[in-house]
Scaffold this active site. Sequence first.
Site, PDB file in Angstrom:
ATOM      1  N   ASP A 170      -0.099   3.046   1.004  1.00 48.94           N
ATOM      2  CA  ASP A 170      -1.067   1.949   0.912  1.00 48.94           C
ATOM      3  C   ASP A 170      -1.795   1.973  -0.431  1.00 48.94           C
ATOM      4  OD1 ASP A 170      -2.395  -0.286   1.826  1.00 48.94           O
ATOM      5  OD2 ASP A 170      -3.905   0.839   2.950  1.00 48.94           O
ATOM      6  N   ASN A 195       2.443  -7.484   8.264  1.00 49.02           N
ATOM      7  CA  ASN A 195       2.568  -7.901   6.860  1.00 49.02           C
ATOM      8  C   ASN A 195       3.266  -9.259   6.701  1.00 49.02           C
ATOM      9  OD1 ASN A 195       3.021  -4.497   5.636  1.00 49.02           O
ATOM     10  ND2 ASN A 195       1.165  -5.734   5.653  1.00 49.02           N
TER      11      ASN A 195
HETATM   12  C1  IPE Z   1      -0.033  -0.704   6.346  1.00 44.87           C
HETATM   13  O1  IPE Z   1      -0.696  -1.174   5.213  1.00 44.87           O
HETATM   14  C2  IPE Z   1       1.395  -1.137   6.291  1.00 44.87           C
HETATM   15  C3  IPE Z   1       2.197  -0.568   5.215  1.00 44.87           C
HETATM   16  C4  IPE Z   1       1.825   0.369   4.388  1.00 44.87           C
HETATM   17  C5  IPE Z   1       3.511  -1.107   5.103  1.00 44.87           C
HETATM   18  P1  IPE Z   1      -1.601  -2.480   5.272  1.00 44.87           P
HETATM   19  O2  IPE Z   1      -2.255  -2.587   3.954  1.00 44.87           O
HETATM   20  O3  IPE Z   1      -0.815  -3.634   5.727  1.00 44.87           O
HETATM   21  O4  IPE Z   1      -2.642  -2.078   6.407  1.00 44.87           O
HETATM   22  P2  IPE Z   1      -4.042  -2.714   6.822  1.00 44.87           P
HETATM   23  O5  IPE Z   1      -3.791  -4.126   7.218  1.00 44.87           O
HETATM   24  O6  IPE Z   1      -4.966  -2.626   5.658  1.00 44.87           O
HETATM   25  O7  IPE Z   1      -4.504  -1.871   7.962  1.00 44.87           O
HETATM   26  C1  IPE Z   2       0.880  -1.207   0.553  1.00 43.51           C
HETATM   27  O1  IPE Z   2      -0.001  -1.697  -0.398  1.00 43.51           O
HETATM   28  C2  IPE Z   2       2.207  -1.914   0.529  1.00 43.51           C
HETATM   29  C3  IPE Z   2       2.437  -2.824   1.653  1.00 43.51           C
HETATM   30  C4  IPE Z   2       1.673  -2.973   2.691  1.00 43.51           C
HETATM   31  C5  IPE Z   2       3.630  -3.637   1.580  1.00 43.51           C
HETATM   32  P1  IPE Z   2      -0.911  -2.955  -0.115  1.00 43.51           P
HETATM   33  O2  IPE Z   2      -0.195  -4.165  -0.546  1.00 43.51           O
HETATM   34  O3  IPE Z   2      -1.389  -2.963   1.288  1.00 43.51           O
HETATM   35  O4  IPE Z   2      -2.121  -2.665  -1.091  1.00 43.51           O
HETATM   36  P2  IPE Z   2      -3.671  -2.900  -0.803  1.00 43.51           P
HETATM   37  O5  IPE Z   2      -3.990  -2.180   0.469  1.00 43.51           O
HETATM   38  O6  IPE Z   2      -3.870  -4.366  -0.704  1.00 43.51           O
HETATM   39  O7  IPE Z   2      -4.350  -2.288  -1.973  1.00 43.51           O
HETATM   40 MG    MG Z   3      -2.981  -2.203   2.225  1.00 42.52          MG
END
Ligand code: IPE
Ligand code: IPE
Ligand code: MG
Length: 247
Positions: free
Chosen positions: A21, A69
């Site tokens: 993340d 997502n």
């Molecule tokens: C969790 O990350 C899913 C992945 C890393 C693929 P998100 O960024 O989607 O999670 P939330 O929504 O902040 O909990």
């Molecule tokens: C994790 O990074 C990757 C996926 C969930 C695909 P994020 O895209 O959630 O990055 P933040 O949490 O917005 O920084």
């Molecule tokens: Mg994230």
Amino acid sequence: MSLKENIDPNKMPKHIAIIMDGNGRWAKGKGKFRIFGHETGVSTVKSITEAAAEIGVKYLTLYAFSTENWNRPPLEVRALMELLVNTMRKELPTLMKNNIRLSFIGNKKDLPTSCQKQLEATMEETKNNTRMDLVLALSYSAKWDLVQAIQKIAADTLSGKIKQEDINDHLIDSYLSTHWMPHPELMIRTSGEKRISNFLLWEIAYSELYFTDKLWPDFTKEDLFHAIYDYQNRERRFGKTSEQLNS
Ligand code: IPE
Ligand code: IPE
Ligand code: MG
């Protein structure tokens, strides 16, 4: 000195699961588009996969795209899917060279056809590799997996294939998409968030959780070794007392 030297090879977690993340925030912090963060995150995937294999991890499960997502802006979803396809294509020689098998958990039919095809092709090409399983969780959520498992258990109960009294935690394990691997001993989440976000809820019942503020693109091999070292210095009691474990 690298922390790697301090890691006990006899206490290695067999399975590490990672919630990767913070790509978006990393990019935003640099005044760039979110997708730039995802692209940079791919380099981290490469180095962490290499480090995990090097140190003797057998299963590395990476949460790459959750069921939730799909609710992101369509442009970001499309870019992420393209990045996945291109990365799988480009990294096939590295997977072969390092003897790593690509595996998958998730709701495959929701992925774009190009992504399904690339995934299937890469899994087929790497299926005889034996050093480590790199498991991509794509269009995955733990609740999705539990629902599909419960549906199959109900169908098999109705058809008489299993009896109601056969349903126990081992049987439930065997219906989950993770049935072929051990439960992760260690789960890592980057980016400072302290939540599980619908990842492997059943399988982490007794996992050690490790949270770091590092954003995924900044997460290094040394950070992975730190997480493993931290894990190795915890007492896993599984409900028992410390005295019982040490007697
Ligand atoms: C969790 O990350 C899913 C992945 C890393 C693929 P998100 O960024 O989607 O999670 P939330 O929504 O902040 O909990
Ligand atoms: C994790 O990074 C990757 C996926 C969930 C695909 P994020 O895209 O959630 O990055 P933040 O949490 O917005 O920084
Ligand atoms: Mg994230």
